[in-house]
Design an enzyme around this catalytic site. Structure first.
Site, mmCIF file in Angstrom:
data_model
loop_
_atom_site.group_PDB
_atom_site.id
_atom_site.type_symbol
_atom_site.label_atom_id
_atom_site.label_comp_id
_atom_site.label_asym_id
_atom_site.label_seq_id
_atom_site.Cartn_x
_atom_site.Cartn_y
_atom_site.Cartn_z
ATOM 1 N N SER A 213 0.832 -1.202 0.000
ATOM 2 C CA SER A 213 0.000 0.000 0.000
ATOM 3 C C SER A 213 0.877 1.267 0.000
ATOM 4 C CB SER A 213 -0.952 -0.045 1.202
ATOM 5 O OG SER A 213 -1.945 0.941 1.109
ATOM 6 N N ASP A 427 -9.179 -3.511 -6.404
ATOM 7 C CA ASP A 427 -8.617 -3.003 -5.148
ATOM 8 C C ASP A 427 -9.220 -1.624 -4.910
ATOM 9 O OD1 ASP A 427 -7.000 -1.721 -3.183
ATOM 10 O OD2 ASP A 427 -5.307 -3.004 -3.682
ATOM 11 N N HIS A 456 -7.630 -5.349 -1.024
ATOM 12 C CA HIS A 456 -6.408 -4.562 -0.904
ATOM 13 C C HIS A 456 -5.293 -5.458 -0.376
ATOM 14 C CE1 HIS A 456 -3.994 -1.049 -0.679
ATOM 15 N NE2 HIS A 456 -4.003 -0.931 0.643
#
Length: 489
Positions: A213, A427, A456
Site C-alpha cells: 500500500s 482493489d 487490498h
C-alpha cells in the site's frame, strides 16, 4: 492459470562485468567527511523484542537526523526489528518492510510476514521491520485529535461545508501546536533516507524491500533517491507516485464507480437470491433508493443509525460482491422496519497514526490547494461525475491549512530500477489504475496483475497466482520478461 516465465541467458565481457559491479556497488557506509557518517557507525544492540515473544524476534534502536538538511542537529530514535535469515549459507542480504499507512507501525512485520513467505525466501533474507519516524516506538508524535478529526472521509454538503472547513483547520492548528517542531520532518523522503541510514548501520551495500500500500510509494521514493542501493523490491498494491497525494484522494472515486457497476451486474444475475433487481439498472436504482431513504430516516444498525452518506462511505466493500450484497439486503430490510442491520466495519485510528498520516500527506507534496473554495468546487464536480464517492476524496482536508507547507516537492519517480509490482484487479484503495501509474514511473519494473483478484493486498492476503513470480524474483533476482496477468482462484 499457471504463469510461465522465460529463462534467459546473457554473456558479459570482463569489462562489462567490471563496469556493472562498479555501478551497483556503493560502499556500505558513508564516505569520510559525509555528515551522515557518524550515524552509520552506530552499533545496534539487538535484544529480544518481548519477554514472551519469539526468541528469534529481535529489536534495537537506531538514531537518525530529525532534519537531513541539518544532520549535525537534533536526532530522533527509530525502533528496528529483525528475524534472521533461515540459512547462513543461502543468505542473500536484508529485506526491509513497510506495512502501509502512512502512520502504521511496522515493527512486528517480520513475524507477521514470515509465515506468508516460502522457506526459500526466508532462508535468504534477514527480515527487517521498523516503525517509521514519528510512529509507534520511533519518537512518536500526537496532535490530540478527536475521533472525527482522525477521519479522512467526510462527505460534502453545502450546509456543513463551513463546519468541515473549521474541522480541517482545527486539525492543522492542533498539530502545529502539539508537534510543530517535528511534523514538518515526517515525510516519505525522510523515511526513505532513514532506510538508507539503516542500510549503512546494518553494513549492507544494497537492500531488498517489501512494501504494501503506502509502503509501495515509500519503496519507489527510495529507488529514486538511492537507485544503486536498491536490490530486489516487491511492491504489493501500488500507488501512483504522480498522484501524491491530492490526486490519490480523488482517484478513489472513479475506481469505486467501476466496482459498483460490476456489483450491480453481479447482483442482477442473482436476483432470485437477493431480490435487488433483475437488471443492473434495477439494482442501481434499489441502492440509490436506499441512500435517499437513509438520508431522510437513518437506517438502524448494530453500531447505530446510518444516513446515506455513512452508507456511501463503505464504497470500498463493492469490490467484494459476495460479501457486500447481504449487507445491502440487510440495510434495505432494516429500512423497511426489519431487524437492525450489521454495523459498518470501521477500524479505530489512533491519535499517533492520524498525526503522522496528516504530516506525510500534507508534507510530501505541494499539490494541495490553499483556498477552501477550490475544495468546494472539486467536491461538487467530482460528486456529479462519480456519485458514489466523488465528494469523499475531493472535499476540504487539513492540508489546506498545513503550516509550514511542504519543504520539498513531491518526489518525481522516473527510473529504471527493477521491481516487481503485484496487484489485484479490484482493489478499492490502491486501484488498478494507480498501480499502472507506478508501473509507468518505474521503467525497469514488471507487474503481475491478478485478474479478478479482489481486495487490498496480494501477498499479504495469502496464497495467490502471483506467489510463484514473487518467490522466483526474491530468490533469483530475475524479473519476468514482460508484464503478466494471472487468474484469481
Amino acid at each position: 492459470m499457471l504463469v510461465r516465465y522465460r529463462r534467459t541467458r546473457s554473456v558479459l565481457t570482463v569489462g562489462a562485468v567490471t563496469a556493472a559491479l562498479a555501478a551497483l556497488a556503493p560502499v556500505a557506509a558513508f564516505a569520510a567527511g559525509d555528515p551522515l557518517r557518524r550515524y552509520a557507525q552506530q552499533e545496534l544492540r539487538w535484544e529480544r523484542c518481548e519477554a514472551g515473544g519469539p526468541a528469534g524476534f529481535e529489536c534495537a534502536k537506531v538514531r537518525v537526523p530529525l532534519d537531513y538538511a541539518d544532520p549535525a542537529g537534533r536526532s530522533i530514535e527509530l525502533a528496528v526489528s529483525r528475524v534472521r535469515a533461515g540459512s547462513a549459507a543461502k543468505r542473500h542480504g536484508v529485506m526491509l518492510m513497510n506495512p502501509g499507512g502512512p502512520g502504521v507501525q511496522g515493527l512486528t512485520m517480520p513475524v507477521e510476514m514470515e509465515p506468508l513467505l516460502p522457506a526459500e525466501v526466508r532462508d535468504r533474507f534477514d527480515l527487517i521491520g521498523f516503525d517509521p519516524r514519528g510512529v509507534g516506538r520511533s519518537s512518536p508524535v500526537g496532535c490530540g485529535l478527536t475521533a472525527d478529526e482522525r477521519t479522512v472521509h467526510h462527505p460534502y454538503r453545502d450546509s456543513t461545508f463551513a463546519a468541515d472547513t473549521a474541522r480541517a483547520r482545527s486539525v492543522a492548528d492542533k498539530c502545529r501546536e502539539k508537534a510543530g517542531d517535528v511534523l514538518p520532518h515526517l515525510t516519505t523522503r525522510n523515511t526513505a533516507r532513514d532506510m538508507d541510514v539503516l542500510r549503512a548501520v546494518l553494513g549492507e551495500r544494497r537492500i531488498s524491500y517489501f512494501g504494501y500500500s503506502y509502503g509501495t510509494y515509500l519503496g519507489a521514493v527510495y529507488t529514486q533517491l538511492f537507485p544503486q542501493r536498491a536490490d530486489r523490491f516487491v511492491l504489493d498494491s501500488a500507488l501512483d507516485p504522480a498522484l501524491a497525494w491530492r490526486g490519490s484522494f480523488r482517484g478513489w472515486a472513479p475506481a469505486a464507480e467501476l466496482a459498483f457497476t460490476r456489483w450491480t451486474e453481479w447482483a442482477a444475475a442473482r436476483d432470485a437470491g437477493y431480490g435487488l433487481g433483475a437488471t443492473a439498472a434495477e439494482v442501481r436504482r434499489a441502492y440509490w433508493e436506499l441512500i435517499a431513504h437513509a438520508d431522510a430516516t437513518p437506517v438502524p444498525t448494530d453500531g447505530g443509525p446510518l444516513d446515506g452518506d455513512a452508507i456511501r462511505s463503505g464504497y470500498g466493500a463493492f469490490v467484494h460482491p459476495e460479501a457486500v450484497t447481504p449487507w445491502i439486503v440487510a440495510l434495505r430490510a432494516a429500512a423497511a422496519g426489519g431487524p437492525a442491520a450489521p454495523a459498518l466495519p470501521a477500524g479505530e485510528v489512533s491519535d499517533n497514526a492520524a498525526a503522522v498520516t496528516w504530516a506525510v500527506f500534507c508534507g510530501d507534496s505541494r499539490s494541495w490547494p490553499r483556498d477552501p473554495e477550490q475544495y468546494r468546487r472539486d467536491a461538487v464536480r467530482d460528486r456529479a461525475r462519480y456519485p458514489l464517492a466523488g465528494d469523499l476524496g475531493a472535499t476540504v482536508q487539513p492540508c489546506a491549512f498545513w503550516k509550514p507547507a511542504a519543504r520539498e516537492p513531491a518526489t518525481a519517480v522516473n527510473n529504471d530500477v527493477g521491481a516487481l509490482i503485484v496487484q489485484n484487479e479490484w482493489d478499492p484503495q490502491a486501484t488498478l489504475a494507480m498501480a499502472q501509474g507506478m508501473r509507468r514511473a518505474m521503467h525497469g519494473a514488471r507487474m503481475v496483475t491478478v485478474a479478478g483478484g479482489e481486495g487490498h493486498g496480494v501477498v499479504v492476503a495469502g496464497p495467490s497466482c502471483a506467489d510463484a513470480g514473487v518467490t522466483r524474483y526474491l530468490t533469483t533476482g530475475r524479473l519476468p520478461a514482460a508484464d503478466l496477468t494471472c487468474g484469481a482462484s
